[in-house]
Write an enzyme that holds these catalytic residues in place. Structure first.
Site, PDB file in Angstrom:
ATOM      1  N   MET A 256      -4.362  -7.375  -6.479  1.00 33.37           N
ATOM      2  CA  MET A 256      -3.760  -8.558  -6.992  1.00 33.37           C
ATOM      3  C   MET A 256      -4.874  -9.577  -7.651  1.00 33.37           C
ATOM      4  O   MET A 256      -4.631 -10.646  -7.835  1.00 33.37           O
ATOM      5  CB  MET A 256      -3.089  -9.347  -5.891  1.00 33.37           C
ATOM      6  N   ARG A 257      -6.005  -8.685  -7.923  1.00 29.68           N
ATOM      7  CA  ARG A 257      -7.109  -9.498  -8.441  1.00 29.68           C
ATOM      8  C   ARG A 257      -7.435  -8.980  -9.957  1.00 29.68           C
ATOM      9  O   ARG A 257      -7.475  -7.978 -10.119  1.00 29.68           O
ATOM     10  CB  ARG A 257      -8.379  -9.551  -7.598  1.00 29.68           C
TER      11      ARG A 257
ATOM     12  N   ASN B  48      -4.891   2.042 -13.621  1.00 35.42           N
ATOM     13  CA  ASN B  48      -4.288   1.001 -12.894  1.00 35.42           C
ATOM     14  C   ASN B  48      -2.464   1.472 -13.029  1.00 35.42           C
ATOM     15  O   ASN B  48      -2.370   2.054 -14.208  1.00 35.42           O
ATOM     16  CB  ASN B  48      -4.338  -0.312 -13.664  1.00 35.42           C
TER      17      ASN B  48
ATOM     18  N   HIS C 104       1.286   0.047 -13.215  1.00 31.48           N
ATOM     19  CA  HIS C 104       2.125  -1.207 -13.666  1.00 31.48           C
ATOM     20  C   HIS C 104       3.455  -0.643 -13.568  1.00 31.48           C
ATOM     21  O   HIS C 104       3.813   0.243 -14.453  1.00 31.48           O
ATOM     22  CB  HIS C 104       1.399  -1.736 -14.859  1.00 31.48           C
TER      23      HIS C 104
ATOM     24  N   LYS D  58     -16.943 -15.339  -8.602  1.00 34.18           N
ATOM     25  CA  LYS D  58     -16.232 -14.318  -8.929  1.00 34.18           C
ATOM     26  C   LYS D  58     -17.149 -13.004  -9.462  1.00 34.18           C
ATOM     27  O   LYS D  58     -16.916 -11.795  -8.897  1.00 34.18           O
ATOM     28  CB  LYS D  58     -15.327 -14.409 -10.130  1.00 34.18           C
TER      29      LYS D  58
ATOM     30  N   GLY E 266       0.701  -1.256  -0.037  1.00 33.28           N
ATOM     31  CA  GLY E 266      -0.119  -0.033   0.126  1.00 33.28           C
ATOM     32  C   GLY E 266       0.760   1.363  -0.109  1.00 33.28           C
ATOM     33  O   GLY E 266       0.303   2.330   0.455  1.00 33.28           O
TER      34      GLY E 266
END
Ligand code: GRF
Length: 207
Positions: A95-96, A112, A114, A70, A17
């Site tokens: 992480m999903r 996101n 990355h 899901k 985090g």
């Protein structure tokens, strides 16, 4: 005159985090024109929750194992986002993989971060993979999330040279330092309406 209301964002995290903390610090200092309405975490042991607590942020711990499918897990997340008036989702080490229905519902409103120069090195070990491949550079990408994995339209990218004498740890440290600059920059662009939404892009490229 009424103050303009700040956009409500949710930060999704599963692990340490540090990006969450960086964003929270900037929000608290009034340097990012949004409000963190919710921190979504799928891991009750994540240190991100401790960091969220330090900033007095509202958290929702939603574990995948608590749901039969899901789709139900994703639906619960969506429900909590709506209940909290969330308008923008910031994935920061979540992480999903979010399901296609969730992504379609929030399309153009999920960012996101990355740690590579996408499309190179998608996945979870991007810094290590670039290092082991003896690349001359890697980097950080902020992108819109689409139905693929680490594949949506890029908002910002910054390259980071890899020196021949670099250790993996030193490289990781430099990558993270760039993350803490680039994500806020991309968020500011989004909030200022200066990012091109994926849906608009699609319309333009398919006349
Ligand atoms: C970051 O490297 C981010 O780019 C990737 O996951 C990592 C999360 O780190 N998606 P932290 O939890 O913010 O410290």
């Amino acid at each position: 005159m009424n103050k303009p209301t700040k956009k409500k964002v949710a930060v999704f995290a599963s692990g340490s985090g540090t990006n969450l903390e960086n964003i929270a610090r900037l929000v608290q200092a009034g340097k990012l024109g949004c409000e963190i309405a919710l921190v979504v975490c799928d891991n009750p042991h994540a240190y991100a929750l401790k960091r969220a607590g330090n900033f007095g942020l509202k958290t929702a711990v939603i574990e995948r194992k608590g749901f039969a499918s899901k789709a139900e897990f994703d639906a619960e997340i969506s429900k909590q986002l709506k209940e909290n008036g969330v308008e923008l989702i910031l994935l920061a080490g979540f992480m999903r993989i979010l399901g296609p229905e969730f992504v379609r519902m929030w399309k153009g409103r999920i960012l996101n971060i990355h740690p590579s120069l996408l499309p190179k090195y998608p996945g979870v070990h991007s810094i290590r993979d670039a290092y082991r491949a003896k690349e001359k550079e890697t980097g950080v990408t902020i992108h819109f999330v689409d139905e693929g994995v680490d594949s949506g339209p890029v908002i910002l990218q910054r390259s980071i040279p890899i020196q021949s004498e670099d250790t993996l740890e030193a490289l990781e440290e430099r990558v993270h330092a760039v993350e803490y600059e680039l994500y806020p920059e991309a968020i500011r662009l989004f909030l200022a309406g200066k990012t091109q939404q994926p849906s608009l892009r699609a319309k333009r490229s398919n006349p």
